[in-house]
Each structure stands twice: as C-alpha cells, then as structure tokens.
Design a protein around this motif. Structure first.
Motif, PDB file in Angstrom:
ATOM      1  N   LEU A 404      58.559  26.257  27.044  1.00  0.00           N
ATOM      2  CA  LEU A 404      58.083  27.276  25.123  1.00  0.00           C
ATOM      3  C   LEU A 404      56.595  26.568  25.874  1.00  0.00           C
ATOM      4  O   LEU A 404      55.831  27.718  24.114  1.00  0.00           O
ATOM      5  CB  LEU A 404      58.731  26.763  24.166  1.00  0.00           C
ATOM      6  N   THR A 405      56.273  25.843  26.060  1.00  0.00           N
ATOM      7  CA  THR A 405      54.994  25.435  25.854  1.00  0.00           C
ATOM      8  C   THR A 405      53.818  25.532  26.658  1.00  0.00           C
ATOM      9  O   THR A 405      54.224  26.203  28.737  1.00  0.00           O
ATOM     10  CB  THR A 405      54.821  24.335  25.751  1.00  0.00           C
ATOM     11  N   THR A 406      52.634  25.651  27.238  1.00  0.00           N
ATOM     12  CA  THR A 406      51.983  26.276  27.752  1.00  0.00           C
ATOM     13  C   THR A 406      51.147  24.867  29.132  1.00  0.00           C
ATOM     14  O   THR A 406      51.090  23.830  28.328  1.00  0.00           O
ATOM     15  CB  THR A 406      50.486  26.984  27.029  1.00  0.00           C
ATOM     16  N   ASP A 407      50.861  24.861  30.263  1.00  0.00           N
ATOM     17  CA  ASP A 407      50.733  23.876  30.589  1.00  0.00           C
ATOM     18  C   ASP A 407      49.511  23.515  30.696  1.00  0.00           C
ATOM     19  O   ASP A 407      48.210  23.834  30.644  1.00  0.00           O
ATOM     20  CB  ASP A 407      50.492  23.935  32.091  1.00  0.00           C
ATOM     21  N   LEU A 408      48.625  22.036  30.208  1.00  0.00           N
ATOM     22  CA  LEU A 408      47.111  22.032  30.006  1.00  0.00           C
ATOM     23  C   LEU A 408      46.835  21.274  30.921  1.00  0.00           C
ATOM     24  O   LEU A 408      46.809  19.406  30.930  1.00  0.00           O
ATOM     25  CB  LEU A 408      47.678  21.368  28.129  1.00  0.00           C
ATOM     26  N   ARG A 409      46.974  21.466  31.924  1.00  0.00           N
ATOM     27  CA  ARG A 409      46.922  20.591  32.924  1.00  0.00           C
ATOM     28  C   ARG A 409      45.300  20.246  33.299  1.00  0.00           C
ATOM     29  O   ARG A 409      44.217  21.006  32.655  1.00  0.00           O
ATOM     30  CB  ARG A 409      47.033  21.602  34.143  1.00  0.00           C
ATOM     31  N   ARG A 410      45.067  18.372  33.540  1.00  0.00           N
ATOM     32  CA  ARG A 410      44.227  17.770  34.091  1.00  0.00           C
ATOM     33  C   ARG A 410      43.421  18.510  35.857  1.00  0.00           C
ATOM     34  O   ARG A 410      44.019  19.286  35.858  1.00  0.00           O
ATOM     35  CB  ARG A 410      44.886  16.868  34.411  1.00  0.00           C
ATOM     36  N   ARG A 427      54.238  17.791  26.730  1.00  0.00           N
ATOM     37  CA  ARG A 427      54.843  17.080  25.416  1.00  0.00           C
ATOM     38  C   ARG A 427      53.279  17.526  25.194  1.00  0.00           C
ATOM     39  O   ARG A 427      52.759  17.532  23.878  1.00  0.00           O
ATOM     40  CB  ARG A 427      54.876  15.489  26.278  1.00  0.00           C
ATOM     41  N   ARG A 428      52.295  17.443  26.058  1.00  0.00           N
ATOM     42  CA  ARG A 428      50.938  17.465  25.837  1.00  0.00           C
ATOM     43  C   ARG A 428      50.853  19.380  25.257  1.00  0.00           C
ATOM     44  O   ARG A 428      49.966  19.221  23.839  1.00  0.00           O
ATOM     45  CB  ARG A 428      49.888  18.424  27.413  1.00  0.00           C
ATOM     46  N   GLY A 429      51.790  20.267  25.509  1.00  0.00           N
ATOM     47  CA  GLY A 429      50.950  21.624  25.126  1.00  0.00           C
ATOM     48  C   GLY A 429      52.251  21.087  23.237  1.00  0.00           C
ATOM     49  O   GLY A 429      52.160  22.300  22.789  1.00  0.00           O
ATOM     50  N   PHE A 430      53.315  20.037  23.437  1.00  0.00           N
ATOM     51  CA  PHE A 430      54.443  20.296  22.145  1.00  0.00           C
ATOM     52  C   PHE A 430      53.341  20.446  20.447  1.00  0.00           C
ATOM     53  O   PHE A 430      54.033  21.073  19.350  1.00  0.00           O
ATOM     54  CB  PHE A 430      54.807  19.225  22.306  1.00  0.00           C
ATOM     55  N   ARG A 431      51.864  20.124  20.704  1.00  0.00           N
ATOM     56  CA  ARG A 431      51.219  20.265  19.664  1.00  0.00           C
ATOM     57  C   ARG A 431      51.027  21.264  19.027  1.00  0.00           C
ATOM     58  O   ARG A 431      51.217  21.834  17.550  1.00  0.00           O
ATOM     59  CB  ARG A 431      50.248  19.330  19.173  1.00  0.00           C
ATOM     60  N   ASN A 432      50.600  22.434  20.464  1.00  0.00           N
ATOM     61  CA  ASN A 432      50.785  23.691  19.442  1.00  0.00           C
ATOM     62  C   ASN A 432      52.150  24.223  19.465  1.00  0.00           C
ATOM     63  O   ASN A 432      51.510  25.659  19.029  1.00  0.00           O
ATOM     64  CB  ASN A 432      50.158  24.370  20.825  1.00  0.00           C
ATOM     65  N   LEU A 433      52.842  23.985  20.057  1.00  0.00           N
ATOM     66  CA  LEU A 433      54.248  25.122  19.566  1.00  0.00           C
ATOM     67  C   LEU A 433      54.786  24.331  18.504  1.00  0.00           C
ATOM     68  O   LEU A 433      55.548  24.885  17.664  1.00  0.00           O
ATOM     69  CB  LEU A 433      55.242  24.754  20.523  1.00  0.00           C
ATOM     70  N   ARG A 434      54.415  23.165  17.279  1.00  0.00           N
ATOM     71  CA  ARG A 434      54.851  22.692  16.382  1.00  0.00           C
ATOM     72  C   ARG A 434      54.898  23.404  15.428  1.00  0.00           C
ATOM     73  O   ARG A 434      55.719  24.115  14.519  1.00  0.00           O
ATOM     74  CB  ARG A 434      54.450  21.348  16.376  1.00  0.00           C
ATOM     75  N   PRO A 435      53.790  24.377  15.098  1.00  0.00           N
ATOM     76  CA  PRO A 435      53.598  25.145  13.825  1.00  0.00           C
ATOM     77  C   PRO A 435      54.687  26.143  13.707  1.00  0.00           C
ATOM     78  O   PRO A 435      55.140  26.795  13.112  1.00  0.00           O
ATOM     79  CB  PRO A 435      52.410  25.427  13.597  1.00  0.00           C
ATOM     80  N   LYS A 436      55.099  26.334  14.604  1.00  0.00           N
ATOM     81  CA  LYS A 436      56.426  27.619  14.751  1.00  0.00           C
ATOM     82  C   LYS A 436      57.893  27.374  14.576  1.00  0.00           C
ATOM     83  O   LYS A 436      58.499  27.709  14.932  1.00  0.00           O
ATOM     84  CB  LYS A 436      55.812  28.293  16.511  1.00  0.00           C
TER      85      LYS A 436
END
Length: 485
Positions: A404-410, A427-436
């Motif tokens: 469900l999360t997008t890859d916030l690649r370094r 885990r990096r993209g969980f903050r963007n998924l949390r509001p859903k």
C-alpha cells in the motif's frame, strides 16, 4: 467508451489494494481494542514508532514525533502503567492472512532473541543470554531478558515474517517445556482461525541447534506438526535394531549401531541422496538416514520421566553446499526431521524450510536497529513485555501495508519492485498511508505537570539489587508429563 473501460481496468487493478487496506484498518481497530488501559497513549506510541523519520534510539524521542500528540510524561506513564490484553492480540495476529509454502503448508520458525540489560542491576528476571562478540568464535554470556518468538515464514528469500507470538523466558522456565507450550497454543489459535483444517498438510516447525528437537517431537506428538531442527556436529544417534539371528539368546537390544556425526567412517549407506542447484549456495547435496534416534538418559528433561524411556525415531539429514558466504570450506549441516521414513520430497522440504529460518534474523535486526525494541532502559519486566507487543503490532502493520505504500527511495539506493520493498522502506511511506486508516486515539486533555520531588530531597526508596541467572531447584522441576518429584 475507452475512458470507461480504462476506469473499470483501474478499479479491477485496485481491488487487491482495497482489500489489503481493509485488513490493515480492521487490525488497527482490533489492536486499539486490545489496549485496556492508557489506550490512547499506547496507540499513538505505536504510530510514532511507525512514522518516525529514522531509527528509534530512545523512548523520549518518540514524544517529539507529530503523530504522538502527548508529552513525554504520558509516554512513560503508558509504558509503565498501561495494559495490553495479550491473549486478544494473539488471536488477532493468528486471524490475519499468513504466508504459505508449496502445497499450502504453513512453516513456523521458532527462535530466541535477547534483550540485553547488562547494567540493569535492579531489574528482576534477567538471565545470562548467549551472544556473539566481535571476532570469530567469540561468544559471551551477558545478562538480559530472552524472548521466544514464533513467526510464519515465507517460501522465498525475503526479510518479511509474520510474527505470531512472543514470550519472555524467566529464571524458572525450561526452554523445551516453554517452547512446547508456546507452539501448542499457536497451533491451537491457527486451527481456531481456520488456517489449518483436518486433512491439510502438517504444519512444519523449524528450530535451530539450541533446542532439544527430539524431546519437542515427543511433547508435540499429538499435534498436526512436523519438526525440523538443527543438530550439533558432535551428536551421536542410533539406527534401528537389525534383525536378530535365529536362536539368539539374551535380552534383545533396544538400539542399533551408532551413527556418529563427527566420524564419517561410522556413517552407513544413506537411504536417500538428492542434489539441487541453488543460486546462492551452488550445488546442495542432501543425504538422509531413516529411523535415526538418540539414546536417551535420565537427565535434564527426562530425569523425572516415569517408565521406560521412549525411542523417538526420525530422519537424519546431512546437508552439504558448494559455497557459503564468508566461508571457504563450508561444513556440513545436520538436521533431524520428526517424520520417520521420509521420502525425497520430505527431505528437500525439510532442508529448504530450515534455510528460510534465517529470515527471522532479518526481523530481529529490524526490531533492534530500526523499531527500537531494545533501545528503552526499562526496569520492570512487565513494561518490557508491554513494549515488546507494541513493537510486534507495529511490525504487523508494516507487513499489512507492504503493498500500500510508495517507495521513498534514497538517491543512493537501488530501485525496488513494489512487491519487493523491505520493511524499513515500507516504514518510510507509512506516514502518508496513516491518514487513510482509523485514527482511534482521542485528543489529549490539557493538564499541568505534577510538582515532582521537592528540590534537595533524594530518593529514599532505593531499588533492590536483583540476582541474575537460573533460580530453579532441579529436584522440584516438573517432568515432561507435568509430574514433580
């Protein structure tokens, strides 16, 4: 018409993602229901672990994460005085979708990972935990809290595991007895959740060399499980008794010829020999001997066994690989499979499942280095158990959100496929998924901090120095049947 078809294709493509999001939302609601005291603070603390920008170094730093709307005092109060209904959380973990191997078989990995607390002299329940120091063969015994974990393993090479249970081992606990009870409860919950039905393949349980796999097979003989455990290379096993010559006198022997793992000359002709080409280890050759069993003696777990000691037969497997990372001349690996008279498919399934056990090491490294499982300096073992289950719940949410999360690649990282993201990158993209997902924690109430200890007054209630190590009297230890002397 073309636009409508594109929309339909898009909706059909998003159906799995919607289902995964629903599973994640239901688990978050169930997790919040398991928090029976200080629920809001504990729930936001788990979200802070998931949404922190970097690795968790300490507890107080999580109070600065925006997802944790409370102060550091509420954070420590939740850890020390909160309450988690662990039995309900265990049932929730067992009810989630689980990975399966070929043929729909469930593979469980069992291992112990220590929470080292060498400087916590006032913390009760510490044991001497076996750890590896710097340098080859440099083993150390450091005080800490050992935890026994059980996880469902995935079939391929991956860093994902589905955690199902965690249990802290105390000074009075016997590792084999506690592990047998833990596996029994996990299997019971999986059967109750409908993951295993009558007629389905037995659940495969994989263990490392620190477990008495033959005694575990004896204690779990009534369950639909097959065990695979690693053996030390200095063990001695026995083969079945050969046919007696006619008119033989005397008492018939119970054990056949010896099979010394460290002596290649004592190895008879194997029953099965298989060769498999692997990408990582090169050519893997597995040889097996049927109905191999150890000669038991009345000591350790068998000291209080009533009646004649049993003969626990299984399949002895010797695995030799062509190459091994970090070693020039790989040594053979010895395994014991609780299935007697195993065929070629059973032997290959056993050693391949054992290789998947090392995926647990990736999970332990994630727990300690990223999620901060062993970072807090907690004195109370009950608070340590509470924090451990928060970390397990956070890891479970990462597993449910892996698609469900997008890859916030370094910039320096290699691109990864959407379905091959590691837990740290999810885990990096969980903050963007949390509001859903459901945000069930209520807003904090305005409050003033307490007065605290008056200036100049010291703490008059000093903590007691606690002993380290086993405290059990072996003369009163319960045997395999639960009897005491």
């Amino acid at each position: 018409m073309i636009r409508q078809k594109a929309v339909e294709d898009s909706l059909a493509h998003d159906v799995p993602a919607v289902e995964h999001l629903q599973v994640l939302c239901r688990f978050r609601e169930e997790f919040y229901g398991c928090l029976t005291r200080r629920a809001d603070a504990l729930f936001e603390l788990a979200d802070a672990v998931l949404c922190a920008d970097g690795p968790v170094r300490d507890l107080v730093g999580l109070s600065l994460v925006p997802e944790h709307r409370r102060g550091h005092g509420a954070l420590y109060d939740a850890i020390n005085h909160g309450q988690v209904e662990i039995s309900r959380l265990r049932r929730a973990l067992a009810g989630l979708p689980l990975p399966r191997a070929a043929g729909g078989r469930i593979v469980l990995g069992v291992d112990v990972s220590p929470w080292l607390r060498p400087d916590a002299a006032t913390s009760p329940g510490r044991l001497f935990c076996h750890t590896y120091g710097r340098g080859r063969g440099n083993a150390q015994m450091i005080p800490g809290w050992p935890y026994s974990f059980i996880a469902a393993l995935e079939p391929g090479r991956t860093s994902w595991t589905a955690m199902l249970d965690a249990l802290r081992l105390g000074p009075d606990d016997d590792l084999t007895t506690v592990t047998a009870g833990q596996v029994r409860e996990v299997v019971g919950r999986l059967v109750a959740a409908g993951h295993h039905r009558p007629g389905a393949p037995n659940i495969l349980v994989v263990l490392d060399a620190g477990y008495d796999v033959t005694r575990l097979a004896w204690l779990l003989a009534d369950l639909p499980v097959d065990l695979v455990g690693r053996l030390r290379s200095d063990r001695v096993f026995r083969l079945p008794v050969p046919p007696r010559p006619p008119k033989a006198s005397g008492r018939p022997p119970r054990h056949g010829p010896e099979l010394r793992l460290a002596d290649p000359a004592s190895l008879p002709t194997p029953a099965i020999t298989t060769t498999t080409d692997t990408r990582r280890y090169g050519t893997a050759v597995a040889t097996s001997w049927d109905r191999a069993h150890p000669r038991l003696t009345r000591r350790a777990g068998w000291e209080h066994h009533t009646g004649q000691l049993p003969i626990i037969e299984g399949t002895l497997i010797r695995l030799v690989v062509e190459r091994l990372p970090g070693e020039r001349n790989p040594k053979p690996v010895w395994l014991w499979h609780s299935t007697a008279d195993a065929d070629t498919a059973d032997v290959d399934r056993a050693w391949q499942a054992f290789l998947r056990r090392f995926d647990l090491e990736h999970t332990f490294r994630l727990f300690k280095q990223t999620l901060g499982w062993t970072a807090p300096k907690i004195r109370d073992p009950a608070a340590a158990d509470r924090w451990t289950w928060l970390v397990l719940a956070a890891h479970t949410q990462l597993r449910l959100a892996r698609t469900l999360t997008t890859d916030l690649r370094r910039p320096w990282e290699r691109p990864a496929e959407p379905l091959r993201l590691t837990p740290a990158r999810v885990r990096r993209g969980f903050r963007n998924l949390r509001p859903k997902t459901p945000l069930l924690a209520r807003a904090p109430k305005l409050a003033r901090p307490g007065p605290g200890r008056p200036p100049g007054r010291t703490n008059r209630r000093q903590a007691i120095i606690q002993p380290v190590g086993k405290t059990t009297d072996r003369s009163t230890v319960a045997g395999p049947e639960g009897r005491t002397s």
